[in-house]
Write a protein that holds these residues in place. Structure first.
Motif, mmCIF file in Angstrom:
data_model
loop_
_atom_site.group_PDB
_atom_site.id
_atom_site.type_symbol
_atom_site.label_atom_id
_atom_site.label_comp_id
_atom_site.label_asym_id
_atom_site.label_seq_id
_atom_site.Cartn_x
_atom_site.Cartn_y
_atom_site.Cartn_z
ATOM 1 N N GLU A 1 39.441 43.119 43.555
ATOM 2 C CA GLU A 1 37.980 43.208 43.514
ATOM 3 C C GLU A 1 37.447 42.437 42.326
ATOM 4 O OE1 GLU A 1 34.369 46.413 43.687
ATOM 5 O OE2 GLU A 1 36.405 47.145 43.623
ATOM 6 N N ASP B 1 28.638 42.936 48.965
ATOM 7 C CA ASP B 1 29.205 44.273 48.780
ATOM 8 C C ASP B 1 30.615 44.241 48.197
ATOM 9 O OD1 ASP B 1 26.908 45.329 49.863
ATOM 10 O OD2 ASP B 1 27.794 45.769 51.814
ATOM 11 N N ILE C 1 34.239 45.803 47.630
ATOM 12 C CA ILE C 1 35.059 46.571 48.568
ATOM 13 C C ILE C 1 35.244 48.025 48.147
ATOM 14 C CG2 ILE C 1 36.277 44.602 49.550
ATOM 15 C CD1 ILE C 1 38.634 45.199 47.727
ATOM 16 N N HIS D 1 31.307 49.834 47.920
ATOM 17 C CA HIS D 1 30.640 49.973 49.215
ATOM 18 C C HIS D 1 31.586 50.488 50.298
ATOM 19 C CE1 HIS D 1 26.791 48.208 47.943
ATOM 20 N NE2 HIS D 1 27.565 47.592 47.060
ATOM 21 N N SER D 2 32.697 51.049 49.884
ATOM 22 C CA SER D 2 33.589 51.834 50.747
ATOM 23 C C SER D 2 34.093 51.096 51.986
ATOM 24 C CB SER D 2 32.887 53.117 51.195
ATOM 25 O OG SER D 2 32.261 53.743 50.115
ATOM 26 N N ARG D 3 34.662 49.919 51.781
ATOM 27 C CA ARG D 3 35.150 49.164 52.939
ATOM 28 C C ARG D 3 36.175 49.945 53.742
ATOM 29 N NH1 ARG D 3 37.581 43.167 52.570
ATOM 30 N NH2 ARG D 3 39.372 44.219 51.653
ATOM 31 N N ASP D 4 37.071 50.656 53.071
ATOM 32 C CA ASP D 4 38.085 51.423 53.806
ATOM 33 C C ASP D 4 37.455 52.467 54.727
ATOM 34 O OD1 ASP D 4 40.173 49.968 52.788
ATOM 35 O OD2 ASP D 4 40.740 51.453 51.282
ATOM 36 N N LYS E 1 34.356 52.234 56.053
ATOM 37 C CA LYS E 1 33.652 51.499 57.104
ATOM 38 C C LYS E 1 34.614 50.909 58.128
ATOM 39 C CE LYS E 1 29.620 50.684 54.282
ATOM 40 N NZ LYS E 1 28.853 49.757 53.440
ATOM 41 N N GLU E 2 35.855 50.680 57.704
ATOM 42 C CA GLU E 2 36.871 50.170 58.632
ATOM 43 C C GLU E 2 37.679 51.295 59.274
ATOM 44 O OE1 GLU E 2 39.103 47.321 56.341
ATOM 45 O OE2 GLU E 2 37.558 45.790 56.579
ATOM 46 N N ARG F 1 25.320 41.761 55.376
ATOM 47 C CA ARG F 1 26.141 42.235 54.268
ATOM 48 C C ARG F 1 27.430 41.417 54.290
ATOM 49 N NH1 ARG F 1 23.231 46.741 52.987
ATOM 50 N NH2 ARG F 1 24.475 47.108 51.127
ATOM 51 N N TRP G 1 31.209 41.019 52.431
ATOM 52 C CA TRP G 1 32.185 41.590 51.507
ATOM 53 C C TRP G 1 32.509 40.577 50.421
ATOM 54 C CZ3 TRP G 1 32.415 46.489 51.596
ATOM 55 C CH2 TRP G 1 32.352 47.211 52.794
ATOM 56 N N ASP H 1 35.010 37.970 51.062
ATOM 57 C CA ASP H 1 34.715 36.973 52.097
ATOM 58 C C ASP H 1 33.802 35.846 51.610
ATOM 59 O OD1 ASP H 1 36.222 38.501 53.837
ATOM 60 O OD2 ASP H 1 34.483 39.572 54.636
#
Length: 122
Positions: A15, A61, A63, A66-69, A71-72, A107, A109, A112
């Motif tokens: 990150e 955002d 990772i 913004h709580s990527r885990d 959201k995935e 949004r 990541w 990305d």
């Protein structure tokens, strides 16, 4: 906010600081001569970028934050830290505000940014 995370060791290598990611995105916009504003305010909420010619708001955002885990689908909402839950709720509010006021919102990541096709939003 710090106290909520004092025992959490996030993988720093995965990150980048958000500021670096935002500068990378800003450079891409400048490279393509896309007019933009930063820190655009809408009803008391601040969005990272506003592209007036497209009526588009852009959020970069992190990772972790913004709580990527979640959201995935890799984590449950209950397993998030309180600060992540608060940011998730704020993100939903910002999405609603954007829609209610006629803006599009994307949004991106932080991981990305380097591969994001800026031409896709032009």
């Amino acid at each position: 906010m710090e106290n909520e995370l004092e025992n959490y060791e996030r993988p720093i290598a995965f990150e980048k600081p958000c500021l670096v990611c935002k500068k990378q995105f800003e450079s891409k916009l400048l490279e393509h001569y896309i007019f933009f504003e930063t820190q655009f305010q809408l009803e008391g909420k601040i969005f990272d970028f506003f592209l007036p010619e497209k009526n588009l708001l852009v959020e970069i955002d992190g990772i972790f934050w913004h709580s990527r885990d979640y959201k995935e689908g890799k984590l449950s909402f209950e397993s998030l830290y309180p600060v992540q839950k608060k940011i998730f709720t704020n993100d939903k509010l910002k999405a609603s505000l954007a829609e209610e006021n006629g803006f599009s919102l994307i949004r991106i990541w932080e991981t990305d940014i380097e591969t994001f096709d800026i031409v896709s939003i032009v």
